[in-house]
Design a protein around this motif. Sequence first.
Motif, mmCIF file in Angstrom:
data_model
loop_
_atom_site.group_PDB
_atom_site.id
_atom_site.type_symbol
_atom_site.label_atom_id
_atom_site.label_comp_id
_atom_site.label_asym_id
_atom_site.label_seq_id
_atom_site.Cartn_x
_atom_site.Cartn_y
_atom_site.Cartn_z
ATOM 1 N N GLU A 177 -74.685 29.209 -19.397
ATOM 2 C CA GLU A 177 -74.623 28.953 -20.830
ATOM 3 C C GLU A 177 -73.321 29.488 -21.422
ATOM 4 O OE1 GLU A 177 -76.215 26.933 -22.349
ATOM 5 O OE2 GLU A 177 -78.376 27.150 -22.289
ATOM 6 N N PRO A 178 -72.767 28.791 -22.423
ATOM 7 C CA PRO A 178 -73.295 27.629 -23.136
ATOM 8 C C PRO A 178 -72.961 26.292 -22.482
ATOM 9 C CG PRO A 178 -71.263 28.320 -24.168
ATOM 10 C CD PRO A 178 -71.511 29.306 -23.048
ATOM 11 N N THR A 181 -75.866 23.854 -21.669
ATOM 12 C CA THR A 181 -76.283 23.081 -22.843
ATOM 13 C C THR A 181 -75.282 21.977 -23.155
ATOM 14 O OG1 THR A 181 -77.570 24.889 -23.812
ATOM 15 C CG2 THR A 181 -76.716 23.234 -25.333
ATOM 16 N N LEU A 233 -76.949 32.717 -31.957
ATOM 17 C CA LEU A 233 -76.531 31.556 -31.162
ATOM 18 C C LEU A 233 -75.133 31.077 -31.530
ATOM 19 C CD1 LEU A 233 -79.861 29.516 -31.035
ATOM 20 C CD2 LEU A 233 -78.845 30.926 -29.222
ATOM 21 N N PHE A 236 -72.553 31.572 -28.863
ATOM 22 C CA PHE A 236 -72.530 30.586 -27.780
ATOM 23 C C PHE A 236 -71.825 29.304 -28.236
ATOM 24 C CE2 PHE A 236 -76.091 33.372 -26.943
ATOM 25 C CZ PHE A 236 -76.025 33.585 -25.572
ATOM 26 N N LEU A 247 -71.466 21.603 -30.236
ATOM 27 C CA LEU A 247 -72.803 22.153 -30.068
ATOM 28 C C LEU A 247 -73.362 22.637 -31.399
ATOM 29 C CD1 LEU A 247 -72.531 24.245 -26.760
ATOM 30 C CD2 LEU A 247 -73.371 21.896 -27.069
ATOM 31 N N PHE A 252 -79.850 24.548 -27.948
ATOM 32 C CA PHE A 252 -80.114 25.484 -26.853
ATOM 33 C C PHE A 252 -81.595 25.587 -26.524
ATOM 34 C CE2 PHE A 252 -75.961 26.587 -28.351
ATOM 35 C CZ PHE A 252 -75.280 26.964 -27.214
#
Length: 300
Positions: A177-178, A181, A233, A236, A247, A252
């Motif tokens: 990650e990230p 994702t 988050l 990330f 993103l 996630f």
Amino acid sequence: MTLKKVRSVRSGAIFTLPYLVGLEHGYFAEEGIDLELVAPGSYDAVLKPIEEHELVSSFGGISKPFESGDVSLYRACEWGQIRRSHDSTRGGQIIAKRASVASQAIFVRPDSDVKHPQGLAGKTVGVNFHHGSHYLAIQSLEGFLEQDEIKVVHAGGPAERFRKLRDGEVDAVALMEPWTTAAEKLGYVLVTEAFYVGSEIASADVDPETFAAVDRAVRRAVKKINEDIRPYLRHFVAEVPEDLVKLEPEDFRLGRLRYVDPEPYPEAEFERTYRWMVKWGLIAPESTFTSIVDNRVVTV
């Protein structure tokens, strides 16, 4: 109160989140620690995937600041930290398991004919030698393939690996990650995934009392993260350039983001991992638990 200065590498959010959260909420200062997260060393550009791990230093990329003496604390995968403690010329040793329980996942392009691990026989899997992607790719595939069918190649850091997969320079890559994702959002195909432990390596100046204070702050941060990780988050999201994919926090899968209290690194776990590394020729059969590990974490 005079704060004790501790410098650590600011590696990816998946590994560093407890430190970021601890700084944000003042936990380190409250424990008497002036923690500085130092920008990581840049990954060396890989013009062509490298097939032999002996050609790549275990202290390359983001681990450079530790061996150069710029930082005294660095977290990474279990296998890589064993190798770095073995290679270190400044007396670096594993002092605890880290708080992050990360995963590495092997992906192929959306147009690939590979749908399961056996399909990767003889195909190139881009990793970062001496880091989690390297070791876990081997462990994820050795249950399905013969040793000579596993073709891991050094392809650089996660962003570079991702681009090499996109551009067809490798058949598959291992990502954490990230980037997992990011790959899923773009339709890349997940072939296999596994979780793994990591550890903290430190120089001698991080004495048990100092690390105990760091550890208390990390534990407070882990508790805060596990109450609700969603406010964090953003760390990330910020790591993936928008020219690759934009993103959002809701992209996630929260079950992938696992954080636990640090623990001592047991000798039995070291011996099992060390034997596996020796079997694969990833380390020389000459080290001992006491030369690699100096547990400075206290269980509570």
